[in-house]
Write an enzyme that holds these catalytic residues in place. Sequence first.
Site, PDB file in Angstrom:
ATOM      1  N   SER A 243       0.828  -1.203   0.000  1.00 42.53           N
ATOM      2  CA  SER A 243       0.000   0.000   0.000  1.00 42.53           C
ATOM      3  C   SER A 243       0.858   1.247   0.000  1.00 42.53           C
ATOM      4  CB  SER A 243      -0.889   0.000   1.256  1.00 42.53           C
ATOM      5  OG  SER A 243      -1.503   1.260   1.456  1.00 42.53           O
TER       6      SER A 243
ATOM      7  N   LYS B 171       2.033  -3.099   6.560  1.00 43.30           N
ATOM      8  CA  LYS B 171       2.352  -3.289   5.147  1.00 43.30           C
ATOM      9  C   LYS B 171       3.853  -3.144   4.895  1.00 43.30           C
ATOM     10  CE  LYS B 171      -1.505  -4.415   3.239  1.00 43.30           C
ATOM     11  NZ  LYS B 171      -1.627  -5.755   2.618  1.00 43.30           N
TER      12      LYS B 171
ATOM     13  N   TYR C 258      -1.785   0.239  10.251  1.00 45.55           N
ATOM     14  CA  TYR C 258      -2.011  -0.423   8.966  1.00 45.55           C
ATOM     15  C   TYR C 258      -0.797  -0.259   8.067  1.00 45.55           C
ATOM     16  CZ  TYR C 258      -3.526  -1.064   4.175  1.00 45.55           C
ATOM     17  OH  TYR C 258      -3.592  -1.455   2.853  1.00 45.55           O
TER      18      TYR C 258
END
Length: 336
Positions: free
Chosen positions: A117, A145, A141
Amino acid sequence: MTWLITGGAGYIGAHVARVMAGAGERVVALDDLTAGVPARLSADVPLTEGSTLDAGVLKRVFAEHEVTGVVHLAARKQVGESVAQPTRYYRENVGGLATLLEAVAEAGIGRFVFSSSAAVYGNPDVDLITEDTPCAPVNPYGETKLAGEWLVRAAGRAHGISTVCLRYFNVAGAAAPELADTGVFNIVPMVFDRLTRDEAPRIFGDDYPTPDGTCVRDYIHVADLAEAHLAAARRLGQDAGTGDLTVNIGRGEGVSVRELVTLIGEITGDARPAVVEGRRPGDAPRAVASAALAERELGWTARRGVRETVESAWQGWLLHHGGRAADRTTTGRTTG
């Protein structure tokens, strides 16, 4: 070759499965169905219900289907939820990936595509984000990643697995209405949801250092993203065991939030003015990809524009949200 797509019944996963199967690749799917919808998959794509945290399920799927490559999409992906539940995000996103890579190495699988991402970059102050832009994620998050990329590359080096990490920018749209995103977590469905409920769209901050004061983002059609996965898989089909590649997946063109909301108004027939609220913590003024490396290394470039992306997303919204949205379009009501 046979490719396993984890998260294959999800919004992005089902698009990847359709594109890869349509291009002649043999595809199987694994999904725990917390967000996946089996009906998104065609009958020729076998689906196993299970988690990447379950080594036994992985071993069985690899053996039953003679898997030779993996496209790993299964992950938690909501920023706000990651802030509230960081241990869950690290357990599922990083722990699940570690279990998967151990099973991949044990099975002798030599090809691995990882769904990463643009969140790995955080909020860089640059016009175009290249793969050399420093990574400084600002939420759990994005951290998971980035840690996932490190783990994928390390496992690749240790076990002779050739890898590609794809850093997605803002994904929207649908290749077909039945494949549309049914969640209300990203800006396009969030605006649709507000209009469907007869409420004005919201813009968070209009005092950023951008041409119209609102944040600028890079929006990519999910069908283009799926084609990027096919390009990555085919590169690995030729180069198993030879190294790793990390590339941005975006259009390389910025669209402001106000421009996007105006476009949604044109497409839905509800052009009421947006309500401007205060900035959200952590929002970068501008986040636009340089997609030059993906074109050079994968032979891939985005082919669909933002209007086509929003139009396709709206058709999916109408299918999945039926009466209320359809009534609003057929009345042709506009305000402002």
